[in-house]
Design a protein around this motif. Sequence first.
Motif, PDB file in Angstrom:
ATOM      1  N   SER A  88     -35.701  -7.341  33.505  1.00 15.18           N
ATOM      2  CA  SER A  88     -36.017  -7.888  32.187  1.00 15.18           C
ATOM      3  C   SER A  88     -37.228  -8.806  32.183  1.00 15.18           C
ATOM      4  O   SER A  88     -37.698  -9.188  31.117  1.00 15.18           O
ATOM      5  N   GLY A  89     -37.741  -9.205  33.320  1.00 18.35           N
ATOM      6  CA  GLY A  89     -38.911 -10.094  33.304  1.00 18.35           C
ATOM      7  C   GLY A  89     -38.921 -11.040  34.468  1.00 18.35           C
ATOM      8  O   GLY A  89     -39.125 -10.647  35.606  1.00 18.35           O
ATOM      9  N   ASP A  92     -34.721 -16.865  34.648  1.00 18.29           N
ATOM     10  CA  ASP A  92     -34.461 -17.840  33.594  1.00 18.29           C
ATOM     11  C   ASP A  92     -33.005 -18.282  33.733  1.00 18.29           C
ATOM     12  O   ASP A  92     -32.088 -17.601  33.278  1.00 18.29           O
ATOM     13  N   ARG A 116     -33.417 -15.750  24.851  1.00 19.02           N
ATOM     14  CA  ARG A 116     -34.381 -16.087  25.888  1.00 19.02           C
ATOM     15  C   ARG A 116     -35.285 -14.902  26.241  1.00 19.02           C
ATOM     16  O   ARG A 116     -36.347 -15.088  26.814  1.00 19.02           O
ATOM     17  N   TRP A 117     -34.836 -13.687  25.905  1.00 21.95           N
ATOM     18  CA  TRP A 117     -35.602 -12.469  26.173  1.00 21.95           C
ATOM     19  C   TRP A 117     -35.056 -11.376  25.277  1.00 21.95           C
ATOM     20  O   TRP A 117     -33.890 -11.422  24.867  1.00 21.95           O
ATOM     21  N   GLY A 186     -44.656 -13.332  28.104  1.00 17.89           N
ATOM     22  CA  GLY A 186     -43.893 -12.139  28.438  1.00 17.89           C
ATOM     23  C   GLY A 186     -44.143 -11.666  29.850  1.00 17.89           C
ATOM     24  O   GLY A 186     -44.847 -12.311  30.623  1.00 17.89           O
ATOM     25  N   ASP A 205     -40.949  -7.002  23.870  1.00 20.98           N
ATOM     26  CA  ASP A 205     -40.240  -8.286  23.836  1.00 20.98           C
ATOM     27  C   ASP A 205     -40.672  -9.073  22.607  1.00 20.98           C
ATOM     28  O   ASP A 205     -41.848  -9.431  22.457  1.00 20.98           O
ATOM     29  N   THR A 207     -39.495 -12.148  21.696  1.00 18.47           N
ATOM     30  CA  THR A 207     -39.228 -13.592  21.771  1.00 18.47           C
ATOM     31  C   THR A 207     -40.506 -14.385  22.065  1.00 18.47           C
ATOM     32  O   THR A 207     -40.448 -15.514  22.539  1.00 18.47           O
ATOM     33  N   ARG A 211     -41.377 -18.744  22.716  1.00 12.48           N
ATOM     34  CA  ARG A 211     -42.081 -19.282  23.878  1.00 12.48           C
ATOM     35  C   ARG A 211     -43.401 -19.926  23.471  1.00 12.48           C
ATOM     36  O   ARG A 211     -43.818 -20.946  24.028  1.00 12.48           O
TER      37      ARG A 211
END
Length: 479
Positions: A88-89, A92, A116-117, A186, A205, A207, A211
């Motif tokens: 997912s990235g 976190d 958060r994502w 991202g 993404d 979100t 951020r």
Amino acid sequence: MRQTRNEMEARKTVLNAGDHLFGQSLVSPNGAYALEHRTDGTLVFRDNLASEDLWQVSVPGSEQAWLYLLTEGLLVLRTATGVPVWSSGRIDRQVVAALVQDDGRLVLVDADGNQRWSRDPVDAALTACSTPARGDRLGVGEVLVGPIVSPNGQYALSQNPDGRCELHTTPEAPGGYRTVWSAWIGAPGAVLSLGQDGVLRAGTDSTVLQRWTGRMRLDASTVVVSEVVVRDVGDVVLVGEDGSEIDITRTAAEETRLAGVEREFAARELEESAKPARPAGSGMAKDWFDSLDLSDFFTITWVEGVDGREALSRLGAEADAITSMTYDDAVSAAYPEHDENGSSALAVPVGGWVAVIEPNGYQGVYRGTEMSAGTQAIVFHEGMDGTHLAWHRDGKALAVYSDDDHDELAGGEPAPEGVDPSAFVAFMARIGLGEYREDEDEGDFLPPALEIACLAAGIVPEPEDFAGEHLGAVSSEWG
């Protein structure tokens, strides 16, 4: 029709941190969307109402893979040998669960439900083919594939390969290139876009807005962004559909502040360089100080009219800890091999005073007042945070320069603290503090505060004063 137990176990609405999927589905509450993990290891996101797969991740060959939500906050598809196929990235640790929402978004949330994502049900390839942004703004239906530049050509917003957006000055700007503002938006390589729905995305993404603004409670679905604009003053603004400012980086104010700091620094540099150098030979002999070879953290406390045992006792040494030792013994105790720090002090008589030297200590800074009871004590401390100079008389602080009073001390000004703030001023004038360049040929002279302390005490130390044995102490209570 009621679901069987096996069917219920195969369908989840929440995947908690530390759990995994294998041959199971993560389903939205309304049942319209599902993240399906198939037993061949393939991960598929499916629109159940349209009976179509929106995106999928396949595992090479016939190797199986499991989907994990790690406690570090990563959603990872990885093989039995631990090789990650998709994630997912980045880490976190705020993430506690993975969900599929009714709008078709796969999200990671924190304990308060803040996203958060996300991975939106949009075509990443189609997003990447959107029109490249040009000029000074990113508009609806555009992607940031190259920098957008303020009309005056001095500021540019670009995206780095590591997943950060960065506002920086251009080489043509005064002062040249420098970073002014940046934010992680991202995953590496995910291109920033502004969708037709007014949502900022990094790849799929959505979100980014949270951020970008730092407001993780913000629901991006309730905010419509119409433009991202770079202004001449050095701000990046997110503009709403009604023309209002959703967010502004406020870097212009910071740029103005930094410019003022630079101007002030340049003025001080010019003023300092205009001062004459201190004449060679105008200071006290420093051979005694050089012989001590003290590090960048030490204290020397001068106490008048007491013997070494009394001075060490006032410093806090226990009677049975006081013994004869050389200066080298005190240094060795201050830097023991088995420990990072030690505590020691050596009391050396010099011209009616006792110099209490702490090679790696600072007790004199805190005990200067009580050490001066019925007499006077002058404390000089050099540390990582700066210089401390204080004059105490009969339990009262006459003048104290703390480690954050550099300007007053360097300029020969009265002390910020004490009942007689000007106590050192006459001695400062004798060595030309504020008159000569501050750092000019400092190796030729004693540290200014130490020279002032000696002048105030009326003593002239010699190297031989510190030779041989003197009373000293080692104490664990000083750590």
